[in-house]
Design a protein around this motif. Structure first.
Motif, PDB file in Angstrom:
ATOM      1  N   GLN A 173     -74.011 -62.707  92.638  1.00 52.24           N
ATOM      2  CA  GLN A 173     -72.618 -62.802  92.186  1.00 52.24           C
ATOM      3  C   GLN A 173     -71.862 -63.856  92.986  1.00 52.24           C
ATOM      4  N   SER A 174     -72.143 -63.957  94.281  1.00 53.80           N
ATOM      5  CA  SER A 174     -71.469 -64.963  95.120  1.00 53.80           C
ATOM      6  C   SER A 174     -71.810 -66.375  94.660  1.00 53.80           C
ATOM      7  N   ILE A 175     -73.077 -66.583  94.300  1.00 54.97           N
ATOM      8  CA  ILE A 175     -73.482 -67.900  93.789  1.00 54.97           C
ATOM      9  C   ILE A 175     -72.776 -68.186  92.462  1.00 54.97           C
ATOM     10  N   TYR A 176     -72.676 -67.172  91.613  1.00 58.82           N
ATOM     11  CA  TYR A 176     -71.930 -67.321  90.353  1.00 58.82           C
ATOM     12  C   TYR A 176     -70.480 -67.714  90.636  1.00 58.82           C
ATOM     13  N   MET A 177     -69.853 -67.061  91.631  1.00 62.48           N
ATOM     14  CA  MET A 177     -68.455 -67.359  91.965  1.00 62.48           C
ATOM     15  C   MET A 177     -68.308 -68.787  92.491  1.00 62.48           C
ATOM     16  N   LEU A 178     -69.289 -69.253  93.277  1.00 67.59           N
ATOM     17  CA  LEU A 178     -69.265 -70.636  93.780  1.00 67.59           C
ATOM     18  C   LEU A 178     -69.379 -71.633  92.621  1.00 67.59           C
ATOM     19  N   VAL A 179     -70.342 -71.377  91.726  1.00 67.73           N
ATOM     20  CA  VAL A 179     -70.555 -72.280  90.582  1.00 67.73           C
ATOM     21  C   VAL A 179     -69.322 -72.287  89.677  1.00 67.73           C
ATOM     22  N   LYS A 180     -68.721 -71.112  89.485  1.00 70.50           N
ATOM     23  CA  LYS A 180     -67.526 -71.004  88.646  1.00 70.50           C
ATOM     24  C   LYS A 180     -66.378 -71.825  89.238  1.00 70.50           C
ATOM     25  N   GLN A 181     -66.215 -71.737  90.565  1.00 73.25           N
ATOM     26  CA  GLN A 181     -65.178 -72.558  91.214  1.00 73.25           C
ATOM     27  C   GLN A 181     -65.407 -74.038  90.953  1.00 73.25           C
ATOM     28  N   LEU A 182     -66.635 -74.489  91.191  1.00 75.45           N
ATOM     29  CA  LEU A 182     -66.946 -75.912  91.021  1.00 75.45           C
ATOM     30  C   LEU A 182     -66.763 -76.319  89.565  1.00 75.45           C
ATOM     31  N   ASN A 183     -67.164 -75.452  88.646  1.00 74.33           N
ATOM     32  CA  ASN A 183     -67.037 -75.740  87.212  1.00 74.33           C
ATOM     33  C   ASN A 183     -65.573 -75.889  86.793  1.00 74.33           C
ATOM     34  N   PHE A 242     -60.171 -74.091 106.500  1.00 71.87           N
ATOM     35  CA  PHE A 242     -60.395 -75.520 106.750  1.00 71.87           C
ATOM     36  C   PHE A 242     -61.512 -76.086 105.870  1.00 71.87           C
ATOM     37  N   VAL A 243     -62.472 -75.235 105.478  1.00 70.96           N
ATOM     38  CA  VAL A 243     -63.602 -75.710 104.671  1.00 70.96           C
ATOM     39  C   VAL A 243     -63.089 -76.207 103.318  1.00 70.96           C
ATOM     40  N   ALA A 244     -62.201 -75.432 102.711  1.00 71.57           N
ATOM     41  CA  ALA A 244     -61.623 -75.834 101.421  1.00 71.57           C
ATOM     42  C   ALA A 244     -60.591 -76.946 101.596  1.00 71.57           C
ATOM     43  N   ARG A 245     -59.764 -76.809 102.641  1.00 73.90           N
ATOM     44  CA  ARG A 245     -58.653 -77.756 102.833  1.00 73.90           C
ATOM     45  C   ARG A 245     -59.145 -79.136 103.262  1.00 73.90           C
ATOM     46  N   ASP A 246     -60.019 -79.180 104.278  1.00 75.75           N
ATOM     47  CA  ASP A 246     -60.419 -80.467 104.873  1.00 75.75           C
ATOM     48  C   ASP A 246     -61.679 -81.056 104.253  1.00 75.75           C
ATOM     49  N   HIS A 247     -62.544 -80.196 103.707  1.00 75.88           N
ATOM     50  CA  HIS A 247     -63.836 -80.677 103.207  1.00 75.88           C
ATOM     51  C   HIS A 247     -64.020 -80.458 101.705  1.00 75.88           C
ATOM     52  N   GLN A 248     -63.036 -79.840 101.065  1.00 75.41           N
ATOM     53  CA  GLN A 248     -63.086 -79.599  99.614  1.00 75.41           C
ATOM     54  C   GLN A 248     -64.386 -78.901  99.187  1.00 75.41           C
ATOM     55  N   LYS A 249     -64.778 -77.880  99.963  1.00 68.67           N
ATOM     56  CA  LYS A 249     -65.957 -77.075  99.626  1.00 68.67           C
ATOM     57  C   LYS A 249     -65.527 -75.619  99.453  1.00 68.67           C
ATOM     58  N   PRO A 250     -66.056 -74.932  98.451  1.00 60.95           N
ATOM     59  CA  PRO A 250     -65.734 -73.517  98.286  1.00 60.95           C
ATOM     60  C   PRO A 250     -66.553 -72.636  99.238  1.00 60.95           C
ATOM     61  N   VAL A 251     -65.986 -71.487  99.590  1.00 57.78           N
ATOM     62  CA  VAL A 251     -66.687 -70.466 100.378  1.00 57.78           C
ATOM     63  C   VAL A 251     -66.506 -69.131  99.652  1.00 57.78           C
ATOM     64  N   VAL A 252     -67.609 -68.412  99.473  1.00 53.97           N
ATOM     65  CA  VAL A 252     -67.527 -67.047  98.950  1.00 53.97           C
ATOM     66  C   VAL A 252     -68.187 -66.116  99.955  1.00 53.97           C
ATOM     67  N   ILE A 253     -67.400 -65.231 100.540  1.00 53.97           N
ATOM     68  CA  ILE A 253     -67.910 -64.252 101.506  1.00 53.97           C
ATOM     69  C   ILE A 253     -68.711 -63.209 100.738  1.00 53.97           C
ATOM     70  N   ALA A 254     -69.947 -62.968 101.173  1.00 57.84           N
ATOM     71  CA  ALA A 254     -70.885 -62.179 100.371  1.00 57.84           C
ATOM     72  C   ALA A 254     -71.400 -60.958 101.109  1.00 57.84           C
ATOM     73  N   GLY A 255     -71.708 -59.915 100.322  1.00 58.65           N
ATOM     74  CA  GLY A 255     -72.428 -58.753 100.834  1.00 58.65           C
ATOM     75  C   GLY A 255     -73.913 -59.034 100.921  1.00 58.65           C
TER      76      GLY A 255
END
Length: 381
Positions: free
Chosen positions: A230-240, A209-222
């Motif tokens: 790496q999770s922050i990199y994946m978030l930035v890459k998605q937005l980019n 729902f976060v991506a579908r309804d709010h257009q925000k990425p989520v990266v589940i992190a260790g």
């Protein structure tokens, strides 16, 4: 890249390399990411991750500390049960010092209540078997991470017919809290660092729902430093790339479907409450669990009378704003002065997962650099 040893997840050169990639992809665009889990907050401050990241990346601390989100009224209810005659009240260690409106469980113990800390609900269950003439109550707290152990213990108690054991259930669920944050008018986020341990149980689908309804990425992190970077990199890459998806950085532990057996045990023993009060977030519908009617004999809320009152937080404490990510811990008026881990006013300073405890333990001496990062004037100490 395959990693086998913990040192590999803490490689400073690799961290700098990934951070440089984050800076390249994000440019000067200010981005706010919320780490929902208190375990992530502690990794961030213990290892100085914010000092490695480019200054346009701002990490916001969310309500992922189960001790911190319990309202004061529920602490008072726990203490009321603990003070009853013939009760052995059991709890995780970090709940002992959480302040209620008239002291903590530790104070109740000092005044004669039989309060004991345990490592698991199974420890409490063993106490019930060893003390058949006493009522043993377990203070069940936590997100979906700890709920399965409560569920399995309940199933065992029912199967073995142990009736002097009961659960004071305060398990909460992460998804409604994230919805409440996304609907909050005073906070704007660009994405979420998803809670690794919770996701190990619930899987990836509930975040859709976060991506579908709010257009925000989520990266589940260790929970190691490079996991988070790496999770922050994946978030930035998605937005980019103009994407908003649910991605799993913690694939070595988290499966897309979660832990099916754990979810089944929870479904057998618990159901959603119509609503539940969260410290800082207020009442959120379907955001906590209670025992099913089949397990009424093991439900401490039904077995013992509890006050059930709503109690306001101390006026000096801004724990609620910290939990919502509206302010950083050091912006609270009493942080590090009246409120310390030795003399906590709010829950965020008590729990090992609390944001205030993380700042106090690892970040209080780097507040000047934090303020420089945010281009605000330092406050006098």
């Amino acid at each position: 890249m395959s990693m086998k040893f913990v040192d590999e997840y803490r490689d400073p050169e690799l961290a700098k390399h990934v951070s440089a990639e984050i800076a390249r992809l994000s440019g000067d665009q200010p981005l706010k990411f919320m780490e929902v889990c208190g375990g992530h907050t502690h990794t961030i401050y213990k290892h100085g991750i914010e000092d490695v990241l480019p200054p346009n990346i701002d990490l916001i601390h969310g309500p992922g500390c189960p001790v911190c989100v319990l309202p004061m009224g529920r602490i008072d209810d726990a203490i009321a049960i603990a003070r009853k005659e013939g009760i052995i009240f059991t709890t995780f260690g970090d709940m002992m010092r959480v302040p209620g409106s008239h002291g903590s469980l530790l104070d109740a113990k000092a005044n004669g209540a039989d309060v004991r800390f345990v490592y698991s609900p199974l420890d409490a269950y063993k106490l019930a078997r060893q003390n058949p003439d006493r009522q043993v109550v377990f203070f069940a707290i936590g997100f979906e991470t700890t709920a399965p152990s409560t569920a399995v213990t309940l199933l065992r108690a029912k199967a073995e017919g142990i009736k002097n054991f009961s659960i004071f259930c305060n398990h909460v669920t992460i998804i409604p809290a994230m919805k409440a944050i996304l609907d909050s008018p005073d906070l704007r986020l660009d994405g979420f660092i998803g809670a690794g341990h919770v996701s190990m149980v619930i899987g990836m689908r509930p975040y859709n729902f976060v991506a579908r309804d709010h257009q925000k990425p989520v990266v589940i992190a260790g929970f190691e430093p490079l996991d988070i970077i790496q999770s922050i990199y994946m978030l930035v890459k998605q937005l980019n790339e103009g994407r908003t998806e649910i991605e799993n950085q913690y694939a070595r532990v988290v499966r897309p479907e979660g832990n099916v057996k754990a979810l089944q045990a929870m479904a057998q023993t618990m159901e959603l409450r119509p609503f539940f009060e969260w410290r800082g977030l207020g009442f959120i519908t379907h955001s906590a669990l209670k025992l099913r009617s089949d397990f009424a004999d093991w439900d401490a809320e039904l077995r013992f009378e509890v006050p059930g009152l709503r109690v306001a937080d101390p006026k000096a404490c801004q724990c609620g704003e910290v939990l919502k990510g509206v302010i950083k811990p050091w912006e609270c008026k009493v942080f590090g002065t009246a409120c310390t881990p030795e003399t906590p006013i709010g829950t965020c300073m008590v729990s090992p997962e609390g944001a205030c405890a993380a700042y106090y333990s690892y970040g209080r001496f780097s507040m000047a650099s934090e303020r420089n990062r945010l281009h605000v004037l330092p406050i006098t100490q």
